[in-house]
Structure formats: C-alpha cells, structure tokens
Scaffold this motif. Structure first.
Motif, PDB file in Angstrom:
ATOM      1  N   ILE A 174       0.649  -1.155   0.101  1.00 54.43           N
ATOM      2  CA  ILE A 174      -0.050  -0.201   0.022  1.00 54.43           C
ATOM      3  C   ILE A 174       1.051   1.136   0.101  1.00 54.43           C
ATOM      4  O   ILE A 174       0.527   2.249  -0.474  1.00 54.43           O
ATOM      5  N   ASN A 175       1.999   1.305   0.533  1.00 58.64           N
ATOM      6  CA  ASN A 175       2.902   2.585   0.584  1.00 58.64           C
ATOM      7  C   ASN A 175       3.283   2.941  -0.939  1.00 58.64           C
ATOM      8  O   ASN A 175       3.501   4.088  -1.327  1.00 58.64           O
ATOM      9  N   VAL A 176       3.569   1.740  -1.739  1.00 61.54           N
ATOM     10  CA  VAL A 176       3.869   2.070  -2.949  1.00 61.54           C
ATOM     11  C   VAL A 176       2.840   2.476  -3.853  1.00 61.54           C
ATOM     12  O   VAL A 176       2.897   3.472  -4.767  1.00 61.54           O
ATOM     13  N   ILE A 177       1.384   2.062  -3.648  1.00 62.44           N
ATOM     14  CA  ILE A 177       0.362   2.283  -4.214  1.00 62.44           C
ATOM     15  C   ILE A 177       0.421   3.706  -4.078  1.00 62.44           C
ATOM     16  O   ILE A 177      -0.487   4.773  -5.037  1.00 62.44           O
ATOM     17  N   LEU A 178       0.105   4.525  -2.788  1.00 63.39           N
ATOM     18  CA  LEU A 178       0.177   5.792  -2.344  1.00 63.39           C
ATOM     19  C   LEU A 178       1.137   6.636  -2.990  1.00 63.39           C
ATOM     20  O   LEU A 178       0.792   7.768  -2.902  1.00 63.39           O
ATOM     21  N   ASP A 179       2.180   6.139  -3.167  1.00 58.02           N
ATOM     22  CA  ASP A 179       3.251   6.967  -3.709  1.00 58.02           C
ATOM     23  C   ASP A 179       4.219   6.305  -4.591  1.00 58.02           C
ATOM     24  O   ASP A 179       5.233   5.695  -4.200  1.00 58.02           O
ATOM     25  N   ARG A 180       4.043   6.372  -5.845  1.00 62.24           N
ATOM     26  CA  ARG A 180       4.586   5.314  -6.826  1.00 62.24           C
ATOM     27  C   ARG A 180       5.948   6.148  -7.387  1.00 62.24           C
ATOM     28  O   ARG A 180       6.202   6.257  -8.316  1.00 62.24           O
ATOM     29  N   THR A 181       6.923   6.790  -6.325  1.00 60.66           N
ATOM     30  CA  THR A 181       8.085   7.416  -6.754  1.00 60.66           C
ATOM     31  C   THR A 181       8.998   6.116  -6.733  1.00 60.66           C
ATOM     32  O   THR A 181       9.096   5.066  -6.166  1.00 60.66           O
ATOM     33  N   ASP A 182      10.125   6.320  -7.399  1.00 62.20           N
ATOM     34  CA  ASP A 182      11.436   5.565  -7.432  1.00 62.20           C
ATOM     35  C   ASP A 182      11.888   5.200  -5.931  1.00 62.20           C
ATOM     36  O   ASP A 182      12.469   4.191  -5.493  1.00 62.20           O
ATOM     37  N   ASP A 183      12.079   6.148  -5.222  1.00 62.39           N
ATOM     38  CA  ASP A 183      12.568   6.128  -3.684  1.00 62.39           C
ATOM     39  C   ASP A 183      11.507   5.250  -3.136  1.00 62.39           C
ATOM     40  O   ASP A 183      12.226   4.207  -2.216  1.00 62.39           O
ATOM     41  N   THR A 184      10.270   5.301  -3.007  1.00 63.14           N
ATOM     42  CA  THR A 184       9.308   4.437  -2.331  1.00 63.14           C
ATOM     43  C   THR A 184       9.444   3.053  -2.778  1.00 63.14           C
ATOM     44  O   THR A 184       9.521   2.255  -2.031  1.00 63.14           O
ATOM     45  N   ILE A 185       9.595   2.883  -4.057  1.00 63.35           N
ATOM     46  CA  ILE A 185       9.918   1.459  -4.433  1.00 63.35           C
ATOM     47  C   ILE A 185      11.037   0.688  -4.102  1.00 63.35           C
ATOM     48  O   ILE A 185      11.256  -0.325  -3.624  1.00 63.35           O
ATOM     49  N   ARG A 186      12.286   1.763  -4.108  1.00 61.47           N
ATOM     50  CA  ARG A 186      13.636   1.233  -3.663  1.00 61.47           C
ATOM     51  C   ARG A 186      13.610   0.631  -2.230  1.00 61.47           C
ATOM     52  O   ARG A 186      13.986  -0.395  -1.557  1.00 61.47           O
ATOM     53  N   LYS A 187      12.870   1.863  -1.507  1.00 55.76           N
ATOM     54  CA  LYS A 187      12.919   1.189   0.010  1.00 55.76           C
ATOM     55  C   LYS A 187      11.918  -0.002   0.163  1.00 55.76           C
ATOM     56  O   LYS A 187      12.257  -0.768   1.137  1.00 55.76           O
ATOM     57  N   MET A 210      11.671  -2.640  -1.843  1.00 55.26           N
ATOM     58  CA  MET A 210      12.377  -3.723  -2.288  1.00 55.26           C
ATOM     59  C   MET A 210      13.505  -3.931  -1.222  1.00 55.26           C
ATOM     60  O   MET A 210      13.763  -4.894  -0.917  1.00 55.26           O
ATOM     61  N   ALA A 211      14.341  -2.783  -0.448  1.00 54.82           N
ATOM     62  CA  ALA A 211      15.165  -3.173   0.399  1.00 54.82           C
ATOM     63  C   ALA A 211      14.604  -3.740   1.500  1.00 54.82           C
ATOM     64  O   ALA A 211      15.451  -4.604   2.191  1.00 54.82           O
ATOM     65  N   THR A 212      13.286  -3.535   1.702  1.00 53.65           N
ATOM     66  CA  THR A 212      12.881  -3.962   3.081  1.00 53.65           C
ATOM     67  C   THR A 212      12.167  -5.526   2.968  1.00 53.65           C
ATOM     68  O   THR A 212      12.636  -6.220   3.730  1.00 53.65           O
ATOM     69  N   HIS A 213      12.064  -5.860   1.576  1.00 48.41           N
ATOM     70  CA  HIS A 213      11.255  -6.854   1.650  1.00 48.41           C
ATOM     71  C   HIS A 213      12.076  -8.164   0.840  1.00 48.41           C
ATOM     72  O   HIS A 213      11.840  -9.283   0.812  1.00 48.41           O
ATOM     73  N   CYS A 214      13.025  -7.709   0.045  1.00 49.75           N
ATOM     74  CA  CYS A 214      13.571  -8.574  -0.900  1.00 49.75           C
ATOM     75  C   CYS A 214      14.900  -9.405  -0.292  1.00 49.75           C
ATOM     76  O   CYS A 214      15.371  -8.725   0.668  1.00 49.75           O
ATOM     77  N   THR A 215      14.932 -10.706  -0.576  1.00 47.24           N
ATOM     78  CA  THR A 215      15.967 -11.542   0.078  1.00 47.24           C
ATOM     79  C   THR A 215      17.599 -11.284  -0.724  1.00 47.24           C
ATOM     80  O   THR A 215      18.510 -11.626  -0.203  1.00 47.24           O
ATOM     81  N   ARG A 216      17.302 -10.819  -1.923  1.00 48.97           N
ATOM     82  CA  ARG A 216      18.481 -10.602  -2.644  1.00 48.97           C
ATOM     83  C   ARG A 216      18.239  -9.435  -3.733  1.00 48.97           C
ATOM     84  O   ARG A 216      17.180  -9.136  -4.079  1.00 48.97           O
ATOM     85  N   PRO A 217      19.434  -8.864  -4.563  1.00 46.16           N
ATOM     86  CA  PRO A 217      19.099  -8.136  -5.518  1.00 46.16           C
ATOM     87  C   PRO A 217      18.075  -8.698  -6.702  1.00 46.16           C
ATOM     88  O   PRO A 217      18.411  -9.755  -6.980  1.00 46.16           O
ATOM     89  N   VAL A 218      17.289  -7.857  -7.150  1.00 51.41           N
ATOM     90  CA  VAL A 218      16.280  -8.512  -8.369  1.00 51.41           C
ATOM     91  C   VAL A 218      15.708  -7.465  -9.062  1.00 51.41           C
ATOM     92  O   VAL A 218      15.862  -6.234  -8.387  1.00 51.41           O
ATOM     93  N   GLU A 219      15.235  -7.763 -10.221  1.00 51.73           N
ATOM     94  CA  GLU A 219      14.703  -6.516 -10.999  1.00 51.73           C
ATOM     95  C   GLU A 219      13.742  -5.884 -10.406  1.00 51.73           C
ATOM     96  O   GLU A 219      12.560  -6.617 -10.052  1.00 51.73           O
ATOM     97  N   MET A 220      13.495  -4.789 -10.557  1.00 51.00           N
ATOM     98  CA  MET A 220      12.331  -3.995  -9.760  1.00 51.00           C
ATOM     99  C   MET A 220      10.908  -4.472 -10.615  1.00 51.00           C
ATOM    100  O   MET A 220      10.197  -4.500  -9.861  1.00 51.00           O
ATOM    101  N   ASN A 221      10.852  -4.601 -11.866  1.00 54.12           N
ATOM    102  CA  ASN A 221       9.539  -4.851 -12.790  1.00 54.12           C
ATOM    103  C   ASN A 221       9.119  -6.203 -12.280  1.00 54.12           C
ATOM    104  O   ASN A 221       7.995  -6.640 -12.291  1.00 54.12           O
ATOM    105  N   LEU A 222      10.071  -6.955 -11.695  1.00 52.13           N
ATOM    106  CA  LEU A 222       9.537  -8.522 -11.474  1.00 52.13           C
ATOM    107  C   LEU A 222       8.894  -8.331 -10.004  1.00 52.13           C
ATOM    108  O   LEU A 222       7.700  -8.935  -9.904  1.00 52.13           O
TER     109      LEU A 222
END
Length: 809
Positions: free
Chosen positions: A393-406, A408-420
């Motif tokens: 929901i945080n991304v839905i409310l603010d679709r900026t690159d900064d929000t998306i990177r944050k 992914m940093a919080t939830h991803c276990t390893r580096p992965v493509e953003m669009n996946l």
C-alpha cells in the motif's frame, strides 16, 4: 422538622449523529488507470466527476436558507457529521477534484476541535469487498490497506472502520479489533441478541425491538472486544427512500422525536446512509442536511456528536451478538454477492441474477490459482510474500522510485529486477480489485460495474504470463460460460468478456501505437504522458503540408506502475479527416531507421503519399494501425479536432445564409407568410452558436446576450443544448465575480452589467450552476465587511446577492 428536598435529576444527555458512507467503485481502466469518458454522465466526463459536482463538492459548502429561500449561511457539512470515504474514490479526488478533497480533510481537522479531540472521518476496507466472502488473508489486506490509506490522508489513526455493505462476520470483527479499530456501524437487523454487561441471559432482538440509541460491546473469541453501533433503520430508510430530505426541518424533527422521553440514560439517535443521498440521489439533499444540522446546533435539548466522541463519553453498558454473514442491503444476508437471491436494483423487471454464483466461483478459482503462482514466485525473492503485499500500500500511495527502492530493500532477500517485484505485487492488487462489491450488486453481468471487475481479473492474468509460463485465461473464460446474461445477444459471461474486456487489454506495444498516432495531433508531441505511461523520444520528426502530416521517430515507453519499458520505431501518416495510417517496430536497427527516415521524408516533401505507404510496408511489414487503435479519450479528442474544422465550415456557410437572407425572412414574417423550415433551422443553429460563444469569451457581452435571446423569442426558436449553456454561463458568472473581487470600488459598473444578465437567464429558464459563485460571493462579504464602499457599489452588490440567492446577515 426539616423539609424533605426533592432531588432534581439532571436532564439526560441526548446526542445525534448522522453518518454518510461516501463511495464510488473504482472505474479506472485496469491498464491505463484513468477513467475513460462515460457518455451516460453527460455533461460531465464520467460519473465520478458528475457525482462530485452534485454531492461531494456541495457538501463542503452547503447552503442554509432563510424563510424566503435565500442563502443566509454556507457550512461544511462534513465537519459536523460522521463520514467515511472510499480510498479509491479519494485517490481519484486527490487528482481530479483537489478543492473538494482538501475541504474534506479540513473538515476532519475541524471535527477534532468540535468533538473533544475525536475526528469524524472513519476508515473503510480498501476497495469495498464483501469481507465475509473473502479469505482471511484478503480480509487482512483490505483492513491494513484501508487503515494505511486513511493515515496517509487524514494524518491520524482511525478509530472506526466502515465495512462494505456493512457485511460482517466474527472473523472480520476479530481482524478489525486486532488492528486497533474501536467500533463499526451496522444495520439494526444485523443484531442477533443483547444483554446488559454482567448478566447471563441473552435476549433475542429484531429490527424493531433493538434499542439503537446505545452502543453495544461485542466480545470476540480471542478475548478482544469491539463496539457496535446499530443505526436507526426507520429514519435511515426515510432519508434514502421516503422523501425525508425534501424538508430539512422535517428531517430534524424525526431525529429529535426519536429519543426515549422517559429515559434518564444517555442516548444517541443516529443514522447511516449512502453519502450520495445528500445531493446526487436527492437534489439539494446537502441543503436539507445543512438545515437539519443547523437546527440541531440551535437546540439546547440535544447535541451533535460523532461515534468516537460518544464512545469515549459513554462506554457500552450492553453487549450484543451479531447475525453472521449479514449486511444492510440484502435481506438474505450476503447472498446478493454470490447467488440469485432475488435482491436487485429494480430497474429491469423479469431479469434474473443467475450469473452471480458462476462469476463468484470463477473469480474464487482465479484467486486461488494466483495464490499458488504468487507464493511460488514471490517466495524465491521476498522474505514474507504476504507481509510484502500488506506493505505494498505504501507504493500504491506513492509510486516514486524512492518508495519502490525502499520497499524492495525492506522485503527482498537478494538483488532482483524492480519490474519482477512490481508485477508480482500488481497481480495481487488486481486480485483485490476484482472483488469490488459493485460487480454483483446490479442486475446484469454485462453492466459496467461487472465488466470493470473482469478487467482487473484480465490484468492479473496478463501479468502472470509476464512472469511465468502459466496461462489462465482460457480456463477462466470456460468458467464464465456458465454465467448467463439477460441479454440474448450476449448469452454468457465469456462472450461479454471477449466483447467488453479484451478490447481494453493493453501492453507496451499498444501504448506505443497510441503514442505514435496521437503525436500527430499533440501540441507538444515530443514529450507527453500516455496516462500512466511515460514516453521519451530518442528521435522525433514531424512534417506538415496543408492537411497532411507525417511523424516518425524512435521512442521509449515506460510503465509508471511496473517500470517495464520498451523502445520502438514508428511512422504515421495523416491524410486529412479521420484517415490515418501508421506502423511500429520493436526491433528496428538504427541504420535501417536512418534509411527509412530519408526515403519517407523525401516522399512526403514531394507529395508522394502512395510511396510513403509503400515504404511503411517495406520497412515495418503489412500490419497497420489507424485511429481506431487510440484509447477512448484520445480517440474522442482526435475526432473532436477533426470535426471542428468541418463544423466551422458548416457554421460559416449557414452564417452567410443568415446574414444574406435575414431581410427576406423578416419580410416573410411581416407579411404572415410561412417561413421555410430550412430558414428556421439555419437561424436556430446560428443563434445558438452565438449564445455559446458569449460565454466562451473572457468577458460576458451582455448586449450580445440580450440580442440573441430577443431573436430566439422573435422567431420562436429553442436553445439546443440547455445543459451546455447552463454550464458555460455558470463558469462565466464565476469568472466575472472573480474579477469583481479583485477590483474593489472600481467594480461597481461591472457588477451592474452582471446584474443585467440574471433577468435574461430567468426569462429563458436557463439555470446556471451558481454553487462556486455563491461561495465566492459569501467569501467576499466576509473579507470586505470592514472596508468602506460607496452607496452605489453596495447597492449593486446587494442586488447581485439577490440574483445569486445569497443574503449576508
């Protein structure tokens, strides 16, 4: 002997609360994420815009009238009622009706001051799904998203939450309580039994027997509790369906008369209805509400409150049990959203709703398939896939690159493509949206609300194909074949899906086609957004020769939602009218495009249109694109541009006849000779065009309006598009008053000229929307109360107030 002094009891505390459930289903195209034009909402672009103009906006500045029907005060109703707004509606309003949006947020801040620190806004489950029909995980997400959206907008935690259709079960209440929600609002028939806290025996209750004037504690299996407010169904029905809003005083009387006269306990008389009742379903319903609220404010025997304030002052002394799987708009519980229970909107006698069950089952099947795919794919890259969904929901409310990177940093276990990651999240977002309750509420599976939820299902399945080899659509359509339509030519849900959903399906290539064709007509074609996609040109060439135009280039298209992107080469030739031909290529080499560019530009400059088409086919292949590939809004825009010149030519031709033959037609009239219909049609067309033009200029030409209207009377002609004239006149009057507000004493002559317009409008029954103008007039009177004005200015300004129906006391 001392006299006995009789103890005088303090009067019982009496409160009134009116709750409005303000909500529209998400209407955005599932790919473009904008609402496309809806002609049924004319003269507005779409139904959100229309309902906002008729209801949401007016309630931010509602009128209180005096005994003569003149506005004596303007108030923000939201600040004095309890209300919830659907998050998907607020997200639209934040972009397309910012003034109303800001006024709603301000009303909540004001209500905090009015009601002992308790705001009147409450949250809503995110996109209005029927919680008892959802699995636990989806209930959780709907509640989490609804709370996060509320905090994002209102800057505080919600104390209450509205359940879609007030549909309730114990599991939903458990989840509300576990997330800190203190109360919810239910219909009286949803109460099963009650008892006083501390007593053992339960008493069964009905709609008629339950006392709705008190809150009830609901004890949950986990040991948590939540408070339930069962609204007064009799008055709510009167407001919604029995004309109680026709008279604000009568509305107020019904509320005041609903207290128990002999009780010395605190009492809360309260109702809940659709917020659209106050202005959209019932014209001027906002004014009836404002009058009612004002009367209650003046009444010393009772007070306005909201649920949170009342609960803080008077905790429950009774508790209640609910009827599981019940709601406010289906007497059969929640069957309206999964069966042919007999509940319908009443507009189509004889229609069945046998389609509801197979539609629900098809979506449930799809949801479960999506869960398997999501867990398999997301588990490989996300720490906790379901926690990630809740946090999305945080991304839905603010679709900026900064929000998306944050994220992914919080939830991803390893580096992965953003669009996946974003595709996985969007699969689940669309899986939520496809359960929006309105898809089942109405009579027919081919209705816009139902095809809308099918769009979300289609989008989810499309995203699956972009991350895996799984294909779900064929099986989904087989299941839709079991959902029968009431319209013989449509037959079943699968045919409807093919006819109304698949044509909306979009990918980056189709966006590229749209960009290529639309760039022919854009003023700044080198950089314009295509809805929720952005474009960036590497090469862009545009040539014009008379009515002919050529564009070609190389452009990158990027989705703002999934961050997917593609580069394509394109060439489009416009040959006048609606004749457009174009091609695109996703893999054209640079040297090949350079060769194409030279040959096609030379051919255009030399007027060899046939050669251009040949070169297109040589370099791009045989597949071609035309104006029909444009998205609906852009297609409408282009057709308007194309027809504008033809309409100008037609008007010029008719105007020549009007000017040349006016003396002849006048002579015919003087001699009582019948006037040919062709002349009547010509005169009506020209005079209507002139009338519209009067309100399109920077300043209203009052003399011209007088001339046109007198001519319409003389020739006994009609105003063609009255709604359009009323809208434009309202906008022009508002602009004039804005000029007046900035000119001070110098504006007396301008006010006098504006006052001459109103008798003309009244004589022709032209009723412009003066809502914004009345607000501005009221503001001017407040701002200039202490400023010196000449008698002539004051006189004209007071006349203007009379014309606008505003009286400042």
């Amino acid at each position: 002997m001392e006299e006995e002094v009789e103890e005088v009891k303090a009067p019982a505390e009496r409160y009134i609360c009116i709750h409005g459930h303000f909500y529209q289903p998400p209407r955005e195209n599932a790919w473009l994420e904008v609402i496309e034009v809806q002609d049924s909402a004319h003269p507005y672009h779409d139904w959100n815009e229309r309902i906002s103009a008729e209801c949401y906006g007016p309630n931010t500045a509602s009128r209180i009238l005096n005994e003569k029907g003149v506005i004596k005060n303007i108030i923000n109703n939201y600040s004095r009622i309890s209300f919830n707004f659907g998050p998907t509606l607020l997200s639209w309003m934040e972009v397309y009706d910012r003034i109303t949006y800001a006024a709603i947020l301000e009303a909540d801040r004001e209500s905090v001051k009015n009601f002992s620190g308790h705001g009147s806004a409450i949250a809503q489950v995110y996109n209005h799904i029927i919680l008892p029909l959802a699995n636990r995980r989806d209930k959780q997400t709907q509640i989490v998203w609804g709370i996060r959206d509320f905090v994002h907008r209102f800057n505080r935690m919600p104390e209450g939450m509205w359940l879609a259709e007030t549909a309730v079960d114990t599991e939903s209440l458990e989840l509300l309580a576990s997330h800190g929600i203190a109360f919810t609002i239910l219909a009286p028939r949803q109460a099963k039994s009650i008892r006083k806290i501390g007593e053992l025996l339960w008493t069964g209750v009905t709609t008629e027997s339950i006392d709705t004037r008190r809150p009830y504690l609901c004890r949950l299996p986990s040991g948590r509790t939540i408070t339930l407010f069962f609204y007064d169904g009799r008055i709510a029905q009167g407001v919604a369906f029995s004309g109680l809003l026709n008279d604000g005083a009568k509305f107020c009387t019904h509320l005041q008369a609903s207290f128990e006269a002999t009780s010395d306990e605190p009492q809360l008389v309260h109702i809940a209805t659709d917020g659209e009742t106050y202005g959209h379903h019932h014209k001027h319903g906002d004014m009836a509400l404002a009058f009612c609220l004002d009367n209650i404010d003046r009444d010393s025997t009772c007070k306005l409150t909201n649920y949170a304030e009342y609960l803080a002052k008077f905790p429950p002394v009774y508790e209640a049990e609910i009827h599981e799987n019940s709601s406010w708009s289906c007497v059969h519980g929640i069957e309206r959203w999964r069966n042919n229970c007999g509940c319908h909107s009443g507009g189509n006698s004889g229609w069945h709703q046998r389609w509801r069950k197979p539609l629900r089952e098809a979506l449930d099947w799809l949801r479960d398939e999506l869960v398997v795919i999501y867990e398999r794919e997301a588990s490989a890259i996300l720490k906790d896939p379901w926690k990630a969904r809740d946090e999305y929901i945080n991304v839905i409310l603010d679709r900026t690159d900064d929000t998306i990177r944050k994220f992914m940093a919080t939830h991803c276990t390893r580096p992965v493509e953003m669009n996946l990651v974003l595709r996985l999240m969007e699969i689940q977002r669309n899986a939520q949206l496809m359960y929006t309750s309105c898809g089942w509420f109405f009579d027919e599976i081919s209705g816009i609300e139902t095809t809308q939820i099918m769009q979300y299902a289609c989008r989810a399945m499309q995203l699956v194909t972009q991350i895996s080899e799984v294909k779900l659509e064929e099986e989904f359509m087989k299941r839709l074949e079991l959902a029968p339509s009431n319209v013989p030519v449509l037959d079943n849900g699968a045919i409807i899906y093919r006819k109304y959903v698949l044509p909306a399906k979009t990918n980056l290539q189709r966006v590229g086609v749209h960009y290529a064709v639309a760039s022919i007509f854009e003023e700044d074609p080198e950089s314009f957004p295509v809805f929720n996609y952005t474009t960036r040109n590497e090469i862009f060439i545009r040539k014009e020769a008379g009515d002919h135009r050529l564009v070609l280039g190389v452009t990158q298209v990027r989705s703002n939602v999934t961050r997917s992107e593609k580069k394509f080469a394109f060439a489009v030739l416009y040959m006048g009218q609606h004749n457009i031909i174009g091609n695109i290529s996703l893999d054209m080499e640079e040297d090949k495009f350079a060769a194409l560019q030279g040959r096609i530009v030379n051919a255009f400059e030399e007027g060899r249109l046939g050669d251009i088409i040949g070169f297109m086919q040589m370099y791009f292949g045989s597949e071609k694109y035309t104006i029909w590939q444009l998205f609906q809004d852009e297609k409408r825009k282009v057709f308007n541009l194309i027809t504008e010149q033809s309409m100008n030519d037609l008007e010029a031709s008719l105007r020549r006849i009007y000017n040349r033959d006016y003396p002849l037609v006048n002579a015919l009239a003087q001699n009582d000779t019948p006037i040919p219909n062709a002349y009547r049609t010509t005169f009506e067309y020209i005079l209507n065009a002139d009338l519209v033009r009067c309100f399109l200029t920077d300043k209203i030409n009052i003399r011209e309006v007088e001339r046109i209207l007198s001519e319409l009377v003389k020739w006994k002609l009609n105003i063609d598009d009255r709604e359009k004239v009323e809208r434009l006149a309202g906008e022009s009057i508002f602009k004039e008053l804005k000029r007046i507000s900035g000119e001070g004493e110098r504006s007396a002559r301008r006010i006098e000229r504006l006052n001459r317009l109103f008798p003309l409008l009244r004589n022709f029954r032209i009723n412009p929307n003066l809502y914004k103008t009345q607000n501005l007039y009221f503001e001017i009177t407040q701002q200039q109360a202490n400023e010196q004005r000449s008698d002539s200015w004051i006189g004209q300004f007071n006349v203007l107030g009379d014309n606008l129906g505003v009286k400042v006391e």
